[in-house]
Design an enzyme around this catalytic site. Sequence first.
Site, PDB file in Angstrom:
ATOM      1  CG  HIS A   1      -1.961   1.031   1.242  1.00 51.17           C
ATOM      2  ND1 HIS A   1      -3.192   0.850   1.811  1.00 51.17           N
ATOM      3  CD2 HIS A   1      -1.978   2.298   0.756  1.00 51.17           C
ATOM      4  CE1 HIS A   1      -3.923   1.942   1.678  1.00 51.17           C
ATOM      5  NE2 HIS A   1      -3.190   2.845   1.045  1.00 51.17           N
TER       6      HIS A   1
ATOM      7  CG  HIS B   1      -7.917  -1.848   8.979  1.00 55.65           C
ATOM      8  ND1 HIS B   1      -7.061  -1.080   8.229  1.00 55.65           N
ATOM      9  CD2 HIS B   1      -7.912  -1.308  10.212  1.00 55.65           C
ATOM     10  CE1 HIS B   1      -6.571  -0.097   8.973  1.00 55.65           C
ATOM     11  NE2 HIS B   1      -7.068  -0.213  10.181  1.00 55.65           N
TER      12      HIS B   1
ATOM     13  CD  GLU C   1      -4.540  -2.916   0.705  1.00 58.35           C
ATOM     14  OE1 GLU C   1      -5.149  -3.949   1.031  1.00 58.35           O
ATOM     15  OE2 GLU C   1      -4.075  -2.112   1.541  1.00 58.35           O
TER      16      GLU C   1
END
Length: 237
Positions: free
Chosen positions: A43, A190, A70
Amino acid sequence: MTKLSVNINKIATLRNSRGGNVPDVLKVAADVQKFGAHGVTVHPRPDERHIRYSDARQLVPVVYTEYNIEGNPVPKFIELVLETKPTQVTLVPDADDAITSNAGWDTITHQAFLHEVIGEFKRNGIRTSIFVDPDLKMIEGAIKTGADRIELYTEGFAHQYGLGNEKAIEPYVESAKLAAELGLGLNAGHDLSLDNIKFFKDNIPGLLEVSIGHALIAEALYMGLENVVNMYLQKLK
């Protein structure tokens, strides 16, 4: 089984804190795949405080499983994805100064924008996923963006489950059922950890993939990376 993609951002954070190339992000990516992970997630953020854009490019020949990038689809990010052509791109509405992802997309307000960006990625053969809260209206909006999958933002579940509230799974179950009805593939991520992943996986129908980074790397400090990857794989069977 549900696939495990290991987010290696925290490895890059540790490397960047000292300079040099220890720990080696590319070696860790190779190792987690060797240990059985089904994919690698990165990410990159605009300030490159952990994964750098150069890392994302250098990982292309290293990741032979599924490569998931991401990020917020700002122009620089879109260019990176179109250049590297990962297996999957996951769109996340991060603010530039966000410490970590903290909300899903408003797929109604941003529907036209997401549709345009997703269309470009899909024309280039890249599977698309968008990060959403367990909100049925947002999932209904997601199908209109043209996305292939959604990734459920699981911080709310993880926090409540840690307090002993197993009913916190319920909105995620309903979201999963709706995604299946709409033909959307389902990912999640998450704050998932060894403590909550089995309960989450066992209760969520059609869960294709989880992306886990912070907890997995922290757990590996105590138990070793290979051991922890295999512990997740066992819980995801």
